[in-house]
Motif scaffolding. Sequence first.
Motif, short mmCIF file in Angstrom:
data_model
loop_
_atom_site.label_atom_id
_atom_site.label_comp_id
_atom_site.label_asym_id
_atom_site.label_seq_id
_atom_site.Cartn_x
_atom_site.Cartn_y
_atom_site.Cartn_z
N HIS A 113 -13.04 -96.45 74.60
CA HIS A 113 -13.25 -97.87 74.32
C HIS A 113 -14.08 -98.12 73.07
CE1 HIS A 113 -11.58 -98.92 78.29
NE2 HIS A 113 -11.20 -99.97 77.60
N GLU A 114 -14.87 -97.14 72.67
CA GLU A 114 -15.65 -97.28 71.44
C GLU A 114 -14.75 -97.44 70.22
OE1 GLU A 114 -18.67 -94.29 70.99
OE2 GLU A 114 -19.31 -94.52 73.08
N VAL A 115 -13.55 -96.86 70.26
CA VAL A 115 -12.63 -96.99 69.11
C VAL A 115 -11.52 -98.02 69.35
CG1 VAL A 115 -13.10 -94.64 68.32
CG2 VAL A 115 -11.11 -95.06 69.78
N LEU A 116 -11.37 -98.48 70.59
CA LEU A 116 -10.31 -99.44 70.91
C LEU A 116 -10.74 -100.87 70.58
CD1 LEU A 116 -8.98 -98.09 74.33
CD2 LEU A 116 -7.94 -97.90 72.07
N GLN A 117 -10.95 -101.11 69.32
CA GLN A 117 -11.35 -102.43 68.84
C GLN A 117 -10.24 -102.96 67.94
OE1 GLN A 117 -14.08 -103.61 70.24
NE2 GLN A 117 -14.39 -101.62 71.18
N PRO A 118 -9.89 -104.25 68.08
CA PRO A 118 -8.78 -104.81 67.28
C PRO A 118 -8.95 -104.62 65.77
CG PRO A 118 -9.57 -106.40 68.90
CD PRO A 118 -10.49 -105.23 68.95
N GLU A 119 -10.18 -104.65 65.30
CA GLU A 119 -10.42 -104.54 63.86
C GLU A 119 -10.45 -103.10 63.36
OE1 GLU A 119 -14.29 -104.33 65.98
OE2 GLU A 119 -12.64 -105.75 66.09
N ASN A 120 -10.32 -102.13 64.25
CA ASN A 120 -10.38 -100.73 63.87
C ASN A 120 -9.08 -100.30 63.20
OD1 ASN A 120 -10.74 -98.01 63.57
ND2 ASN A 120 -11.25 -97.61 65.70
N THR A 121 -9.14 -100.07 61.92
CA THR A 121 -7.95 -99.67 61.15
C THR A 121 -7.69 -98.16 61.25
OG1 THR A 121 -9.26 -99.43 59.14
CG2 THR A 121 -8.18 -101.58 59.52
N GLU A 122 -8.61 -97.42 61.84
CA GLU A 122 -8.44 -95.98 61.99
C GLU A 122 -8.28 -95.57 63.45
OE1 GLU A 122 -11.56 -93.97 59.91
OE2 GLU A 122 -11.13 -95.00 58.04
N LEU A 123 -7.83 -96.50 64.26
CA LEU A 123 -7.71 -96.28 65.70
C LEU A 123 -6.90 -95.04 66.03
CD1 LEU A 123 -7.90 -97.71 68.71
CD2 LEU A 123 -5.49 -98.02 68.24
N VAL A 124 -5.73 -94.89 65.42
CA VAL A 124 -4.84 -93.77 65.75
C VAL A 124 -5.56 -92.44 65.55
CG1 VAL A 124 -2.75 -92.54 65.01
CG2 VAL A 124 -2.68 -95.02 65.37
N LEU A 125 -6.18 -92.24 64.41
CA LEU A 125 -6.86 -90.97 64.14
C LEU A 125 -8.12 -90.79 64.99
CD1 LEU A 125 -6.46 -90.48 60.29
CD2 LEU A 125 -5.38 -89.19 62.13
N GLN A 126 -8.89 -91.85 65.14
CA GLN A 126 -10.12 -91.73 65.93
C GLN A 126 -9.81 -91.46 67.40
OE1 GLN A 126 -12.30 -95.30 65.02
NE2 GLN A 126 -13.04 -94.49 63.07
N PHE A 127 -8.81 -92.14 67.92
CA PHE A 127 -8.40 -91.90 69.31
C PHE A 127 -7.92 -90.46 69.45
CE2 PHE A 127 -5.82 -91.87 73.05
CZ PHE A 127 -6.40 -92.79 73.90
N GLY A 128 -7.08 -90.02 68.53
CA GLY A 128 -6.57 -88.65 68.55
C GLY A 128 -7.68 -87.62 68.40
N GLN A 129 -8.68 -87.94 67.62
CA GLN A 129 -9.80 -87.02 67.42
C GLN A 129 -10.59 -86.85 68.73
OE1 GLN A 129 -12.64 -88.34 64.45
NE2 GLN A 129 -12.92 -86.23 63.75
#
Length: 183
Positions: A113-129
């Motif tokens: 949830h720390e990376v699941l923010q609508p404004e996060n443009t790097e969601l895919v990589l951060q989630f995958g990381q």
Amino acid sequence: MGLGLFSSNSITRKNILECLSGFFDVGYKSLAQGLIDTFEGKIEINEKQKSELMVVSILAVSEATSKMWGKLGEEKEIVGRKAREIILKKYFSNIGEFERFEELFNKRSREYHEVLQPENTELVLQFGQIFCTHFQDKDNIADLEIDSHNLAIMTFVGMTFTNQMIEVKKFFDEVMAKCVFDW
């Protein structure tokens, strides 16, 4: 006229849970197969890693469902522990296994949830990381080597997660437009 998935325009919680279970199964199996393909069949996914894959898929289903139903009182019936228990029942032979998974799911959910923010443009990589860190049993993200192999896994898992959420949301959009709910 029905949707094909349902026998009428009337939808029950059971219908919704059956569909969510199907979305989970497809997401989970595609993640597992995708990783096996990425490793060119040279990997066996252990039980801990299977749990990490399950977390990703059930989180995608839960997040999309929560965003769609979060404002309604019925939301607790189709999102949350009870729904996860119904969706995951065929994967756990006893309540103890499910309890351990539920504990893992809650822990990982907070982290994701720390990376699941609508404004996060790097969601895919951060989630995958985050996923890669746990899948490879590293203590923290700093311990994860970012090579082309891991980058491919991060991208694949992050994209699979977001695509699964999008598909569940599309499903609910269609259901909401065409059906009456028989709660």
